[in-house]
Design a protein around this motif. Structure first.
Motif, short mmCIF file in Angstrom:
data_model
loop_
_atom_site.label_atom_id
_atom_site.label_comp_id
_atom_site.label_asym_id
_atom_site.label_seq_id
_atom_site.Cartn_x
_atom_site.Cartn_y
_atom_site.Cartn_z
N LEU A 37 0.83 -1.21 0.00
CA LEU A 37 0.00 0.00 0.00
C LEU A 37 0.87 1.26 0.00
CD1 LEU A 37 -2.72 1.45 0.19
CD2 LEU A 37 -2.64 1.08 2.67
N ASP A 38 1.91 1.29 0.80
CA ASP A 38 2.82 2.45 0.82
C ASP A 38 3.50 2.65 -0.54
OD1 ASP A 38 2.19 2.96 3.45
OD2 ASP A 38 4.06 2.13 4.26
N ASP A 39 3.98 1.55 -1.12
CA ASP A 39 4.62 1.63 -2.44
C ASP A 39 3.63 2.14 -3.48
OD1 ASP A 39 6.94 0.57 -1.31
OD2 ASP A 39 6.56 -1.47 -2.03
N TYR A 40 2.42 1.61 -3.45
CA TYR A 40 1.38 2.02 -4.39
C TYR A 40 1.08 3.51 -4.24
CZ TYR A 40 -3.25 2.53 -6.48
OH TYR A 40 -4.30 2.96 -7.24
N THR A 41 0.93 3.97 -3.01
CA THR A 41 0.62 5.38 -2.76
C THR A 41 1.72 6.28 -3.29
OG1 THR A 41 -0.69 4.76 -0.83
CG2 THR A 41 0.05 7.05 -0.94
N SER A 42 2.95 5.88 -3.13
CA SER A 42 4.08 6.66 -3.64
C SER A 42 4.03 6.76 -5.17
CB SER A 42 5.40 6.01 -3.19
OG SER A 42 6.50 6.68 -3.73
N VAL A 43 3.80 5.64 -5.83
CA VAL A 43 3.72 5.65 -7.30
C VAL A 43 2.49 6.43 -7.75
CG1 VAL A 43 3.52 4.22 -9.37
CG2 VAL A 43 5.00 3.50 -7.51
N LEU A 44 1.38 6.29 -7.04
CA LEU A 44 0.16 7.03 -7.37
C LEU A 44 0.42 8.54 -7.34
CD1 LEU A 44 -2.95 6.85 -7.88
CD2 LEU A 44 -3.21 6.99 -5.40
N ARG A 45 1.10 9.01 -6.33
CA ARG A 45 1.41 10.44 -6.21
C ARG A 45 2.34 10.92 -7.31
NH1 ARG A 45 2.28 10.27 0.23
NH2 ARG A 45 0.09 10.40 0.81
N ARG A 46 3.29 10.09 -7.68
CA ARG A 46 4.27 10.48 -8.70
C ARG A 46 3.75 10.34 -10.11
NH1 ARG A 46 7.55 6.71 -6.12
NH2 ARG A 46 7.75 5.65 -8.10
N LEU A 69 -2.75 -14.31 3.74
CA LEU A 69 -2.00 -13.28 3.00
C LEU A 69 -2.39 -13.25 1.53
CD1 LEU A 69 1.52 -13.58 4.61
CD2 LEU A 69 -0.08 -11.67 4.82
N ASP A 70 -2.58 -14.42 0.95
CA ASP A 70 -2.98 -14.46 -0.46
C ASP A 70 -4.33 -13.76 -0.64
OD1 ASP A 70 -0.67 -15.90 -1.00
OD2 ASP A 70 -1.68 -17.84 -0.93
N ALA A 71 -5.25 -13.99 0.30
CA ALA A 71 -6.55 -13.33 0.23
C ALA A 71 -6.40 -11.82 0.45
CB ALA A 71 -7.49 -13.92 1.29
N ALA A 72 -5.55 -11.43 1.38
CA ALA A 72 -5.37 -10.00 1.68
C ALA A 72 -4.76 -9.25 0.49
CB ALA A 72 -4.50 -9.84 2.92
N LEU A 73 -3.83 -9.87 -0.21
CA LEU A 73 -3.23 -9.20 -1.38
C LEU A 73 -4.27 -9.03 -2.50
CD1 LEU A 73 0.28 -10.89 -1.36
CD2 LEU A 73 -0.28 -8.53 -0.71
N ALA A 74 -5.12 -10.05 -2.69
CA ALA A 74 -6.19 -9.93 -3.68
C ALA A 74 -7.18 -8.84 -3.27
CB ALA A 74 -6.91 -11.27 -3.86
N ALA A 75 -7.50 -8.80 -1.99
CA ALA A 75 -8.43 -7.78 -1.49
C ALA A 75 -7.85 -6.39 -1.69
CB ALA A 75 -8.73 -8.03 -0.02
N LEU A 76 -6.56 -6.23 -1.40
CA LEU A 76 -5.92 -4.93 -1.58
C LEU A 76 -5.98 -4.49 -3.05
CD1 LEU A 76 -4.32 -2.59 -0.28
CD2 LEU A 76 -2.24 -3.86 -0.89
N ARG A 123 -9.16 2.09 10.29
CA ARG A 123 -7.80 2.61 10.48
C ARG A 123 -6.73 1.66 9.97
NH1 ARG A 123 -10.67 2.93 14.86
NH2 ARG A 123 -9.52 1.31 15.96
N SER A 124 -7.08 0.42 9.68
CA SER A 124 -6.08 -0.57 9.31
C SER A 124 -5.29 -0.22 8.07
CB SER A 124 -6.74 -1.95 9.11
OG SER A 124 -7.29 -2.41 10.31
N LEU A 125 -5.90 0.52 7.15
CA LEU A 125 -5.20 0.90 5.92
C LEU A 125 -4.76 2.35 5.95
CD1 LEU A 125 -7.45 -0.90 3.26
CD2 LEU A 125 -5.30 -1.70 4.30
N ALA A 126 -4.95 3.04 7.08
CA ALA A 126 -4.53 4.44 7.21
C ALA A 126 -3.01 4.46 7.33
CB ALA A 126 -5.17 5.09 8.42
#
Length: 163
Positions: free
Chosen positions: A64-73, A95-102, A158-161
């Protein structure tokens, strides 16, 4: 040491700034990490004895942090490329489910197509509260975003904040 340069007036400085051509912004830099790379790293972390919560922080929140950085740039189209390649299985259905959900959550939020791999029905788990203390589980059951809830992942708002 004594200053030996020329002292310009504010007007002269403004004139110089106006006459200097604007710099061309650099092309957006692509993702440094992808969900596939982070999933492979989680697989190694789990093999080394790390907990699922540690892998949630690295695999999901770091993605999520990596994605947000690329999204901003570079905007949503560039950020979405982080999810192009199907991530390898981590060895944890949670984890496999969480990555798909993300992937689905961000696609819906930012307006890009959910990758086919994220719609795979096998990327689901039984109920999991990643890094959610027991005292907040009722809250997580109410607030979990639909993309996570359908896959058995229950998180608070708050989990994804992120900072």
């Amino acid at each position: 040491m004594v200053f030996q340069g020329e002292i310009l007036s504010v007007a002269a400085l403004l004139d110089a700034a106006r006459s200097t051509p604007a710099a061309t912004p650099p092309a957006p830099v692509g993702p440094r990490h992808t969900v596939s790379q982070n999933a492979a790293a989680c697989r190694a972390l789990l093999a080394d004895g790390e907990t699922l919560d540690a892998c949630w922080r690295f695999g999901v929140l770091q993605t999520l942090d990596d994605y947000t950085s690329v999204l901003r740039r570079g905007g949503p189209d560039l950020a979405a490329t982080m999810f192009d390649d199907e991530p390898p299985r981590t060895g944890s259905t949670q984890l496999d489910a969480a990555l798909a959900a993300l992937a689905e959550y961000l696609a819906d939020r930012d307006g890009w197509p959910t990758p086919a791999w994220a719609r795979d029905p096998s990327r689901r788990t039984t109920t999991w509260y990643p890094a959610v203390p027991a005292i907040f589980r009722a809250e997580a059951a109410r607030e979990s975003p639909e993309a996570f809830r359908r896959r058995g992942i229950l998180i608070t708002s708050r989990s994804l904040a992120r900072a």
